[in-house]
Design a protein around this motif. Structure first.
Motif: not given
Ligand code: GLA
Length: 383
Positions: A27, A33-34, A36-37, A165-166, A219
Motif C-alpha cells: 500500500r 501517518e501514525h 491509525d493507532y 501497528c495500527g 514505533y
Molecule cells: C506502519 C504501521 C501502520 C501505521 C504506519 C504509520 O506502516 O504498520 O499501522 O501506523 O506505520 O502511519
C-alpha cells in the motif's frame, strides 16, 4: 506482480499438483501517518505490487510453506513457538490467529513470491499476512469479512513481529480498489472510497534504501507516548479514550502535565487528522497543488514533532520541494527509512526523479530506488 506460472513451477516441483492462486498488495498512504493507532484517519490505497501465493490443503496437520524469494522452506504445526525465519512468523501468526478464533486451519502446502520492495515502507509484511489470511478464509470457507481478516493480520504482526501497528496496512491490502484511495476512520472502522486517478499527476516513491535499526522500538515508543498523552488528558476530560477525542486547546491545557515531548507527539497527531480531512476535501475538488502542501506540512510534523524521519528522508523531501512540478512530498509509513511519497506533475516526473536521485547519491553514496505506483485492487483470488 509475480506471474502465477513462476510460482506454479516451484509449487509443482515441491508439492505436486496445483492449488489455488491468491494475491494481496502492498500500500501507499497519501496522508495520515501514525494516526491509525490513535484512532484517527488514514488515506491509503493498495498498489500494483503484491504477494502472490499458491496454496492447497495437504490432508495433514502440518503447514509447509516455501518462499521463492528467499529460496527457503519452513514446516510447522499449529501452536509452535516462533520460527527462526522472520518471514515465516507472519504466516505462523496468521494461522495462529485463525486458531485463536476457533478456526482450526487444516494443514496446507503453499508457495509465495512478491514484488513489494522489502523494507521500503510499502507494507510487504501486511501483504504477506493479508495474502495468507484471505487465502485461508477462502480455501476453507470460513466466511470472515475483510475487516476481520485485516484484524487477523494486525494481531499476527503484534504477537509474532512485535510491532504494535495500527490497522491501516492490512485494511488497505484487503479493501483496495483500482483508482481509489480509502479514507478510513480508524475509530468507527467505516471507510469511504475516494476516486484518485489524476490525469496529469503521478505518485512516485523514492526509496532511501535504508532501514534504521531503531524503527520498531521507536514505533512502539511513539505509541506509548501517545497513550501517556491520553492519560494526561483524561485527568480533565474523562471521555477521552484516544487522541482522536482531543483538540489543540485541550492539549495546551494539559501541556505541563504531559511534558514537551509527549505534547509534541500529541500535537502532531491532532494536526495530522485535521490536515487529512482538509486534504480529502482538496482531492475531491481536484486541487492537487493544494493537497501537496498538506503533504509537505505532514512531513514537517513527522520530522519535527513526531520525530520519526531521518536525514535520508528529509533530504529527499527538501530536494523535491525545490523542484517545479512537485505538488507535495513526505515520508511514508512508520519512518526511520523507507520511502518518500511524491505527488509530481507528469511533465516534471523525469526531472524530479533525476534531480532527487543525483542529489541523494552525492550526499549518501548510494542511489535511491524509484517506483511508480498505480492505485490498484486489494486481495483477491486469481484462479
Ligand atoms: C506502519 C504501521 C501502520 C501505521 C504506519 C504509520 O506502516 O504498520 O499501522 O501506523 O506505520 O502511519
Amino acid at each position: 506482480m509475480v506471474a502465477p506460472e513462476k510460482i506454479h513451477s516451484a509449487f509443482a516441483a515441491r508439492f505436486g499438483s496445483g492449488g489455488r492462486f491468491y494475491c494481496a498488495p502492498g500500500r501507499v498512504n497519501l496522508i495520515g501517518e501514525h494516526t491509525d493507532y490513535n484512532l484517527g484517519f488514514v488515506l491509503p490505497g493498495a498498489i500494483d505490487k503484491a504477494i502472490t501465493l499458491e496454496i492447497r490443503p495437504n490432508n495433514s496437520n502440518a503447514y509447509r510453506v516455501y518462499s521463492l524469494d528467499y529460496d527457503d522452506e519452513v514446516r510447522f504445526a499449529a501452536g509452535e513457538a516462533k520460527l527462526p525465519q522472520a518471514w515465516a512468523n507472519y504466516v505462523l501468526g496468521v494461522v495462529m490467529e485463525f486458531h485463536s478464533r476457533c478456526f482450526g486451519v487444516p494443514g496446507f502446502d503453499a508457495v509465495f513470491a512478491g514484488d513489494v520492495p522489502l523494507g521500503g515502507g510499502l507494507s510487504s509484511s501486511a501483504a504477506l499476512e493479508s495474502a495468507f489470511a484471505f487465502a485461508i478464509n477462502d480455501l476453507f470457507n470460513y466466511g470472515l469479512g475483510k475487516l476481520e481478516l485485516a484484524q487477523i493480520g494486525q494481531s499476527a504482526e503484534h504477537k509474532y513481529a512485535g510491532v504494535r501497528c495500527g490497522i491501516m496496512d492490512q485494511f488497505a491490502s484487503l479493501h483496495g480498489e483500482q483508482g481509489k484511495l480509502i479514507q478510513l476512520d480508524c475509530r468507527s472502522l467505516e471507510h469511504e472510497m475516494i476516486p484518485f486517478a489524476p490525469a496529469d499527476w503521478r505518485v512516485v516513491l523514492i526509496d532511501t534504501h535504508v532501514k534504521h535499526s531503531l524503527a520498531s522500538s521507536e514505533y512502539n515508543q511513539r505509541r506509548e507516548q501517545c497513550e501517556a498523552g491520553v492519560k494526561a488528558l483524561q485527568k480533565r476530560h474523562t471521555h477521552v479514550k484516544s487522541l482522536r477525542d482531543a483538540d489543540l486547546p485541550m492539549l495546551e491545557e494539559s501541556r505541563r502535565e504531559m511534558g514537551e515531548t509527549v505534547f509534541s507527539r500529541c500535537r502532531y497527531v491532532v494536526e495530522e487528522n485535521i490536515r487529512l480531512l482538509r486534504g480529502v476535501g482538496l482531492l475531491k475538488a481536484g486541487d492537487f497543488t493544494a493537497f501537496g502542501k498538506e503533504m509537505f506540512a505532514s512531513h514537517a510534523g513527522l520530522r519535527h514533532l513526531y520525530a520519526v524521519s531521518c536525514d535520508e528522508l528529509d533530504h529527499l523531501v527538501d530536494t523535491a520541494a525545490q523542484l517545479p512540478g512537485t505538488a507535495g512530498a513526505r515520508m511514508m509509513g512508520g519512518g526511520f527509512g523507507g520511502c518518500t511519497i511524491n505527488l509530481v506533475s507528469e511533465a516534471a516526473r523525469e526531472t524530479v526523479i533525476a534531480r532527487c536521485s543525483e542529489s541523494f547519491e552525492k550526499k549518501f553514496g548510494h542511489k535511491p530506488l524509484v517506483y511508480d505506483v498505480v492505485i490498484s485492487d486489494g486481495a483477491r483470488r486469481l484462479s
